[in-house]
Design a protein around this motif. Structure first.
Motif, short mmCIF file in Angstrom:
data_model
loop_
_atom_site.label_atom_id
_atom_site.label_comp_id
_atom_site.label_asym_id
_atom_site.label_seq_id
_atom_site.Cartn_x
_atom_site.Cartn_y
_atom_site.Cartn_z
N ILE A 108 -8.93 6.95 -1.00
CA ILE A 108 -8.27 5.64 -1.04
C ILE A 108 -8.70 4.94 -2.32
N THR A 136 0.86 -1.19 0.00
CA THR A 136 0.00 0.00 0.00
C THR A 136 0.89 1.23 0.00
N LEU A 146 -6.34 3.20 8.71
CA LEU A 146 -6.70 2.24 7.66
C LEU A 146 -7.29 0.97 8.24
N TRP A 149 -10.80 1.69 8.98
CA TRP A 149 -11.56 1.78 7.74
C TRP A 149 -11.85 0.38 7.18
N ILE A 154 -3.74 -4.12 3.96
CA ILE A 154 -2.89 -2.98 3.59
C ILE A 154 -1.48 -3.41 3.23
N VAL A 173 -3.20 5.45 -0.92
CA VAL A 173 -3.81 6.32 0.07
C VAL A 173 -3.32 7.74 -0.18
#
Length: 782
Positions: free
Chosen positions: A606, A64, A290, A293, A311, A318
Motif C-alpha cells: 500500500i 484510492t 483496508l 489496516w 480510503i 493498493v
C-alpha cells in the motif's frame, strides 16, 4: 505682435502640461488602485484566500486505486471524487495541444493573466470570448469554487487573477496543465482526465487519440451540457470546433482536421462504480481489509489534517495479487456454466414438476420460515425499521407491487425491469443457484482470481469468504494425508470395499457408525487408496479415520489453515464440517507446495499518493507435511482426474492410466496435462465442489443454493463433477490459451528421494482382472 504670440504659446503649453500632468496622475492612480485591489484581495478583503502552504499543496480528494498484479486498475474507492492524478509526462501531447489551442492560445506567453484577452473581454463585454486563462480556470477549480453572480462575480474574478499569478510563480506551465486536467469533473463519475479516459473511451489517458482528446477538451466548456452519453451530436460538433482550433494554431494540418472531423463518435462507455466492473466481490472484501489496516495504522498527519487514513479521499494505491486477465477468465467461466446450469435447474423445478419449487422435500411451514427469515434480513426491512416504521407497516410493504430491476441470465445486461412485490422478489432470488471460485499460486499464496457470486449488484453475499458450506468428499484428502503421514501408508496400499462400522463409544453416539457408499452397495473387492479416493469410496475412508484417529486429522486440518472448530469424531471423514472456498484453496495449496502451507495473500503493498510505502506484506508460512507425503497426496488426487469422479476433464480414458478400459466420455475439455483434484458432493446434492490443481495454480469452486433445500433432485446434475468441475475446466481452458499467464501444463515436481511408493502399476493390473469394466462412470462420483 511678437509679445501676443508668445503669450498664446505659453498659454497653450501650460494647458497641454496640465493635461499631461492629470494624465499621469490618473494613470498612477489607476495603477495604484489596481495594485490596491490586488493587495486587498491578497489580504482577504474579498474573501478568504489560500495560504502559501495551500498553494504549495492544494488539497483535492483522490480516490484510492486498486491495482492488479499485471498493472491494470481493478477499481477505485471514492465518495464524490473518482480522481486519480496523472503526471504531465503521461498526458498525450495531442491533449495538451487541444487544451491550449481551445482554452488559452497564448498560454506559454503570459504569467497567469492574458492582457490582450482581458482587454478584448472588457471592450466587447465578453461577446468575443472570455479572458480566463488555463491558470485562472485552475485557480477557480481549486480555490474559488462555482461561478458567482452580480458584484461577487467581479470580486471572484479579482481573486482568480491573484491566485493565478501566485500559481504561475509556484508551478511550471506543465504542472499547471496536469493539475487542471486532473481536477476537472467530466461527469458520470469521471473526475480528472484519467477517469474520463477510462470511462468514456476504455483506455488510459496516455493512449488517447487526437479526436478523443478533442472530445474531452470540448467538455471543459460545460461537461454537463456537452455530455457524450446524452448529447452525442452536440458533443461531436464541439469536438470538431476543438479540432478546428488545433488546425488554426498549427497543431494539426488542415487535411488532418478534415479527416478527423469526418470520423464518427467512438464512445466506449465504461461506467466505474462500486457494484460494476471487474472483481467486484474482491473489491468489497478489500474494503474491509483496508478498514482493518487503517484502524491499526494511524496516519502521520500534519497540523490540521486528519489523523486517520481515508480510503475515499487520500489517494492510496493498493497493489493486489489479482491478475486482471485470470480474473476475467474466472468471471466468464462462472457466467458461462452457471447460465446453462440454471436453465436446467429451472427446467427441473417448474411448478408442474415440483410444487414446492425451488425447494425440495419441504413442507409449506418450512418454506414459510425460510421466507420469513429472508424478509427480516432484507435491506428493505432494515431501512424501514430504522425509519421508525411499525412491523405491520413493514410487512404490508412487502405485499405491494412495485417497479424493480432484477437479475436475469437471459438478458444481455443480466437485468430486466419488472413489476412484482418485494415478497415475490425474495422467492424469485431463492430460485438461483450460487457459485464461488478462488484461484491461488501455491508457492507464494498470491490469489489470482476471486469470484464471490453471480453478480454483485444483485447477489452481494460473498461465497468465497463469507459463505461456509459442508465440504463433502473434498475433505477426504485430509484423512488420507493423516493416514500416509502417521501410518506411512502409500497410494498403492489396499483396503476392502465392505461394510465397516465404528464402535459407538468412538463415535460419541448411541449406535455404531456404519457409513454407506453413495449407491448403498459394497463390492467386497480390494481397492488401492488411489482408486478409493478417486471414486470417493466411503467405506475405505471410514477405515482410514478409524485407524489413524480423528485427533491427528483435526490437527493436520488446523495446520492447513482451516480455522473452524471441528469435532474429533469419525463422521468428519465424510466432510460434514463447513468450510469456505478461501480456506479450502489455502489448504490444498499445501499439497502442491511440497507440504508447506502459505496463507493466501491478496495485498502486497500500500502506498500513499506520493508513492511512500505504508504497508508491505510478510508471507505467513509453516511446514505441515513432508515432501514425500505431499507428493503422495498429489499422486492420489491425480487419480481423480485419470480414472475417477473428475475424469470428464479428459476426452478419453487410456488403459495405462486407470483401472478402467478406454471409454469415450463425450465431454469437450480434453485436458492432457497432469491434473490433481477432488470432487465433492454433500447430502441431497445441496453442495457441489471441485478442487483442481496444476503445479503453479490451485483453484477451488463451490456451487449450491442459498438454502440447502434448493438443490437438484438427482446426482446426475447435483454432483460436484456436474455443478462445479465445468467452471474449473472453462477457466483453465481460457488460461491455457493465454501463454503469457504462464500457467503450468507440466508434471508436478517429484522429491529427489521419494520414500513412499506411488507406482501402483502392478497392483492396478491385478485389480484390473477383478473389476467389472462395464461399470457406469456416472455412478462413480460422490
Amino acid at each position: 505682435m511678437a509679445k501676443s504670440t508668445k503669450k498664446k504659446i505659453t498659454k497653450n503649453t501650460n494647458g497641454f502640461g496640465k493635461f499631461i500632468k492629470w494624465f499621469w496622475i490618473l494613470f498612477a492612480s489607476g495603477v495604484f488602485l489596481v495594485a490596491l485591489v490586488f493587495l486587498l484581495a491578497s489580504w482577504g478583503a474579498f474573501g478568504e484566500m489560500p495560504t502559501f502552504e495551500r498553494l504549495e499543496n492544494p488539497q483535492t480528494n483522490l480516490a484510492t486505486e486498486i491495482l492488479s498484479s499485471d498493472g491494470e486498475t481493478l477499481g477505485k474507492y471514492y465518495l464524490d471524487d473518482n480522481r486519480t492524478d496523472v503526471a504531465y509526462e503521461d498526458l498525450p501531447q495531442n491533449l495538451v495541444h487541444a487544451l491550449v489551442a481551445t482554452e488559452d492560445a497564448r498560454y506559454y506567453d503570459h504569467a497567469g493573466i492574458d492582457a490582450r484577452g482581458t482587454l478584448r473581454a472588457f471592450v466587447f463585454l465578453g461577446k468575443k470570448g472570455g479572458a480566463s486563462t488555463i491558470t485562472q480556470q485552475l485557480a477557480k477549480q481549486l480555490f474559488t469554487g462555482q461561478r458567482a453572480r452580480g458584484w461577487q462575480r467581479y470580486t471572484q474574478k479579482i481573486k482568480e487573477w491573484v491566485i493565478a499569478t501566485r500559481l504561475e510563480r509556484n508551478y511550471t506551465k506543465e504542472e499547471i496543465v496536469s493539475m487542471y486536467m486532473n481536477i476537472y469533473d467530466f461527469g458520470n463519475n469521471a473526475d480528472g482526465i484519467r477517469s474520463a479516459a477510462r470511462i468514456y473511451f476504455g483506455k488510459e489517458a496516455k493512449d488517447l487519440k487526437t479526436e478523443e482528446s478533442a472530445v474531452l477538451v470540448g467538455m471543459l466548456k460545460n461537461s454537463s451540457l456537452f455530455n457524450p452519453i446524452r448529447r452525442e451530436e452536440m458533443v461531436k460538433s464541439r469536438r470538431n470546433t476543438v479540432l478546428g482550433q488545433m488546425a488554426k494554431y498549427g497543431y494539426i494540418s488542415e487535411k488532418e482536421r478534415d479527416s478527423l472531423q469526418d470520423l464518427k463518435m467512438d464512445i466506449n462507455f465504461n461506467p466505474e462504480s462500486h457494484r460494476e466492473g471487474l472483481a467486484t466481490y474482491f473489491r468489497m472484501y478489500l474494503q474491509g481489509f483496508l478498514k482493518d489496516w487503517i484502524d491499526k495504522n494511524p496516519k502521520p498527519a500534519l497540523e490540521g489534517e486528519r489523523d486517520r487514513w481515508n480510503i475515499y479521499l487520500d489517494g492510496l494505491k493498493v497493489y493486489t495479487t489479482i491478475d486482471s486477465r485470470m480474473q476475467k477468465n474466472a468471471e466468464e467461466a462462472v457466467a458461462e456454466h452457471m447460465k446453462n446450469l440454471q436453465a436446467e435447474f429451472f427446467h427441473q423445478n417448474t411448478p408442474q414438476r415440483n410444487s414446492t419449487a425451488p425447494f425440495l422435500e419441504l413442507t409449506p411451514e418450512e418454506i414459510s420460515r425460510i421466507t420469513e427469515r429472508a424478509m427480516k434480513n432484507s435491506e428493505r426491512w432494515r431501512k424501514m425499521k430504522a425509519a421508525g416504521k411499525s412491523e405491520s407497516e413493514i410487512r404490508t410493504s412487502f405485499t405491494k407491487k412495485t417497479e424493480m430491476t432484477v437479475f436475469d441470465w437471459n438478458s444481455e445486461t443480466r437485468e430486466k425491469d419488472t413489476v412484482m412485490t418485494p415478497l415475490d422478489s425474495i422467492r424469485y432470488y431463492k430460485t438461483f443457484l450460487r457459485a464461488a471460485m478462488m484461484s491461488m499460486e501455491p508457492q507464494t499464496g498470491h490469489v489470482k482470481a476471486w469470484v464471490g457470486g453471480l453478480n454483485y449488484k444483485h447477489f452481494q453475499y460473498d461465497n468465497v469468504i463469507q459463505g461456509a458450506r459442508q465440504a463433502g468428499s473434498t475433505f477426504k484428502p485430509f484423512i488420507y494425508a493423516a493416514a500416509i503421514d502417521q501410518l506411512r501408508y502409500s497410494p498403492c496400499d489396499s483396503l476392502p470395499d465392505s461394510q465397516y462400522c465404528i464402535e459407538a463409544e468412538k463415535h460419541g453416539n448411541p449406535e455404531p457408525w456404519c457409513p454407506k457408499n453413495s449407491d448403498g452397495k459394497y463390492s467386497g473387492k480390494m481397492f488401492t487408496l488411489k482408486h478409493a479416493l478417486a471414486n470417493s469410496i466411503n467405506t475405505v475412508t471410514a477405515q482410514l479415520i478409524d485407524r489413524v484417529g480423528p485427533k491427528p486429522v483435526v490437527s493436520i486440518v488446523k495446520n492447513l489453515g482451516l480455522t473452524k472448530e471441528i469435532p474429533e469424531v469419525p463422521s468428519i471423514a465424510l466432510g460434514t464440517p463447513d468450510f469456505n472456498v478461501y480456506e479450502m484453496v489455502g489448504a490444498y495449496g499445501t499439497f502442491v507446495n511440497q507440504g508447506v502451507y502459505v496463507k493466501p495473500v491478496m495485498v502486497t503493498r500500500i502506498e500513499d499518493k506520493n508513492g511512500t510505502v505504508l504497508y508491505e506484506y510478510v508471507p505467513e508460512t509453516r511446514d505441515v507435511l513432508s515432501k514425500d507425503v505431499a507428493y503422495a497426496m498429489i499422486d492420489l488426487m491425480k487419480g481423480v482426474t485419470e480414472g475417477g469422479s473428475g475424469t470428464r476433464l479428459r476426452h478419453t480414458y487410456k488403459k495405462n492410466t486407470t483401472v478402467y478400459k478406454e471409454i469415450i466420455t463425450g465431454y469437450p475439455y480434453e485436458f492432457t496435462n497432469p491434473i490433481a483434484g477432488k470432487t465433492g458432493t454433500t447430502q441431497n446434492q445441496s453442495d457441489g465442489w471441485f478442487m483442481g490443481m496444476v503445479p503453479n495454480l490451485v483453484t477451488g469452486v463451490w456451487v449450491g443454493g442459498e438454502d440447502r433445500a434448493a438443490h437438484f433432485r438427482t446426482i446426475v446434475y447435483g454432483q460436484g463433477a456436474s455443478m462445479a468441475l465445468p467452471i474449473w475446466a472453462l477457466y483453465m481452458q481460457r488460461n491455457y490459451k493465454n501463454k503469457d499467464l504462464g500457467v503450468s501444463d507440466g508434471a508436478f515436481p517429484e522429491p529427489e528421494e521419494l520414500s513412499i511408493n506411488v507406482d501402483c502399476t502392478k497392483i492396478i493390473e491385478e485389480i484390473q482382472q477383478e473389476i467389472d469394466t462395464d461399470n457406469d462412470l456416472e455412478d462413480l462420483d460422490f
